[in-house]
Motif scaffolding. Structure first.
Motif, PDB file in Angstrom:
ATOM      1  N   ASP A 172       0.778  -1.307   0.031  1.00 47.29           N
ATOM      2  CA  ASP A 172      -0.012   0.222   0.140  1.00 47.29           C
ATOM      3  C   ASP A 172       0.778   1.181   0.010  1.00 47.29           C
ATOM      4  O   ASP A 172       1.589   1.680   1.073  1.00 47.29           O
ATOM      5  CB  ASP A 172      -0.939  -0.102   1.322  1.00 47.29           C
ATOM      6  CG  ASP A 172      -1.847   1.109   1.242  1.00 47.29           C
ATOM      7  OD1 ASP A 172      -2.091   1.708   0.151  1.00 47.29           O
ATOM      8  OD2 ASP A 172      -2.360   1.521   2.260  1.00 47.29           O
ATOM      9  N   TYR A 230       0.492   5.929 -12.252  1.00 49.43           N
ATOM     10  CA  TYR A 230      -0.473   5.329 -11.205  1.00 49.43           C
ATOM     11  C   TYR A 230      -0.749   3.793 -11.506  1.00 49.43           C
ATOM     12  O   TYR A 230      -0.831   3.039 -10.601  1.00 49.43           O
ATOM     13  CB  TYR A 230      -1.696   6.300 -11.379  1.00 49.43           C
ATOM     14  CG  TYR A 230      -2.763   5.739 -10.212  1.00 49.43           C
ATOM     15  CD1 TYR A 230      -2.169   6.156  -8.800  1.00 49.43           C
ATOM     16  CD2 TYR A 230      -3.861   5.403 -10.470  1.00 49.43           C
ATOM     17  CE1 TYR A 230      -3.115   5.796  -7.726  1.00 49.43           C
ATOM     18  CE2 TYR A 230      -4.516   4.914  -9.283  1.00 49.43           C
ATOM     19  CZ  TYR A 230      -4.573   5.223  -8.159  1.00 49.43           C
ATOM     20  OH  TYR A 230      -5.448   4.971  -7.042  1.00 49.43           O
ATOM     21  N   ARG A 231      -1.088   3.528 -12.790  1.00 49.16           N
ATOM     22  CA  ARG A 231      -1.294   2.247 -13.014  1.00 49.16           C
ATOM     23  C   ARG A 231      -0.145   1.152 -12.662  1.00 49.16           C
ATOM     24  O   ARG A 231      -0.436   0.012 -12.437  1.00 49.16           O
ATOM     25  CB  ARG A 231      -1.489   2.037 -14.713  1.00 49.16           C
ATOM     26  CG  ARG A 231      -2.736   2.510 -14.997  1.00 49.16           C
ATOM     27  CD  ARG A 231      -3.211   2.030 -16.529  1.00 49.16           C
ATOM     28  NE  ARG A 231      -2.505   2.684 -17.416  1.00 49.16           N
ATOM     29  CZ  ARG A 231      -2.729   3.890 -18.236  1.00 49.16           C
ATOM     30  NH1 ARG A 231      -3.704   4.537 -17.759  1.00 49.16           N
ATOM     31  NH2 ARG A 231      -1.888   4.435 -19.017  1.00 49.16           N
ATOM     32  N   GLN A 252      -0.455   0.559  -9.051  1.00 48.96           N
ATOM     33  CA  GLN A 252      -1.334  -0.210  -8.819  1.00 48.96           C
ATOM     34  C   GLN A 252      -1.552  -1.821  -9.365  1.00 48.96           C
ATOM     35  O   GLN A 252      -2.018  -2.522  -8.838  1.00 48.96           O
ATOM     36  CB  GLN A 252      -2.733   0.111  -9.790  1.00 48.96           C
ATOM     37  CG  GLN A 252      -3.216   1.534  -9.263  1.00 48.96           C
ATOM     38  CD  GLN A 252      -3.592   1.401  -7.805  1.00 48.96           C
ATOM     39  OE1 GLN A 252      -3.028   2.369  -6.721  1.00 48.96           O
ATOM     40  NE2 GLN A 252      -4.741   0.840  -7.382  1.00 48.96           N
TER      41      GLN A 252
END
Length: 269
Positions: free
Chosen positions: A2, A225-226, A229
């Motif tokens: 996270d 950001y991908r 993730q």
């Protein structure tokens, strides 16, 4: 993992600012860096620190400041860089040293400064903003291509060395995007008596036109950001127009001389 705390070099403008703004909107705590924070008195997109990637002491000071405040550092985005154009024969050596010191040595210094903390906390993510130009030798951008290509290869090696620490390393390679990089790029002077005068002049204009008509740098932010993730991100993620990304596929499948001819035709050389 996270991810919560992000450090972005070269975060005051262009791609770096777009990444920082996007990640801040996603709820992450973002710290951007710039060599001279006094130039941005009204900057409020996210926290901005003073950092020069060519000075290890400056790097450590900024990293220590983030750790003191947050207690962790989850993501490093090596975005700071400089452009350079010119005939290889005529480019001053001090400018060659500068582009490698910024585009290659700088990220190396940054990586060395954050890896101990990432090991300590059991993981992290390092994203190197390279360039599609780093996958091929481009005429009159040879030193820029070489500096980004070196970082590409370093990333591949580093992924294997850090796999047991939970640290992921990824290249995000933009094509042409509408940023202010052209304003800060070093241009070797076009000499009237140079044998490279005409082809270099034509290529220089083509380079600037591609940047001016480039895509929205927010596309790079979304790609970053991908990657964040993804549980198991690939080593390389090109970002840009279809033909720019497709050029990487062509380089893999075409004979070298055929690909070289395509580049010569593209630049009208």
């Amino acid at each position: 993992m996270d991810y919560k705390v992000v450090l972005i070099t070269g975060g005051s403008s262009g791609i770096g600012k777009s990444i920082g703004t996007y990640l801040t909107a996603k709820g992450l705590k973002v710290y951007g860096t710039t060599r001279n924070k006094d130039k941005y008195p009204d900057f409020n997109a996210f926290s901005l620190l003073t950092l020069d990637v060519k000075q290890p002491q400056s790097i450590q000071k900024a990293v220590d400041a983030v750790l003191k405040k947050e207690g962790r550092l989850d993501v490093l985005i090596n975005n700071a860089g400089v452009g350079i154009t010119g005939p290889i024969e005529e480019t001053p050596h001090e400018e060659i040293l500068n582009v490698f010191d910024t585009n290659f040595n700088g990220p190396v210094h940054m990586i060395k400064s954050v890896l101990p903390q990432m090991r300590k906390q059991g993981g992290g993510l390092i994203i190197n903003i390279t360039s599609i130009a780093g996958y091929m030798g481009l005429p009159y951008r040879g030193f820029y291509s070489a500096s980004k290509g070196a970082l590409n290869v370093l990333t591949e090696a580093l992924r294997m060395e850090t796999k047991d620490f939970g640290v992921r390393i990824v290249n995000v390679a933009p094509g042409d995007f509408a940023t202010n990089i052209a304003a800060g790029r070093y241009h070797a002077p076009v000499k009237e008596d140079s044998p490279y005068n005409l082809p270099y002049s034509k290529t220089l204009q083509s380079i600037d036109d591609h940047v001016d008509s480039g895509g929205d740098p927010m596309e790079v932010a979304k790609a970053v950001y991908r990657v964040m993730q993804s549980k198991n991100p690939k080593p390389h993620r090109p970002v840009g127009a279809f033909l720019q990304k497709f050029s990487l596929t062509l380089k893999k499948i075409l004979p070298d001389k055929v690909y070289e001819r395509l580049l010569l035709n593209h630049y009208k050389l």
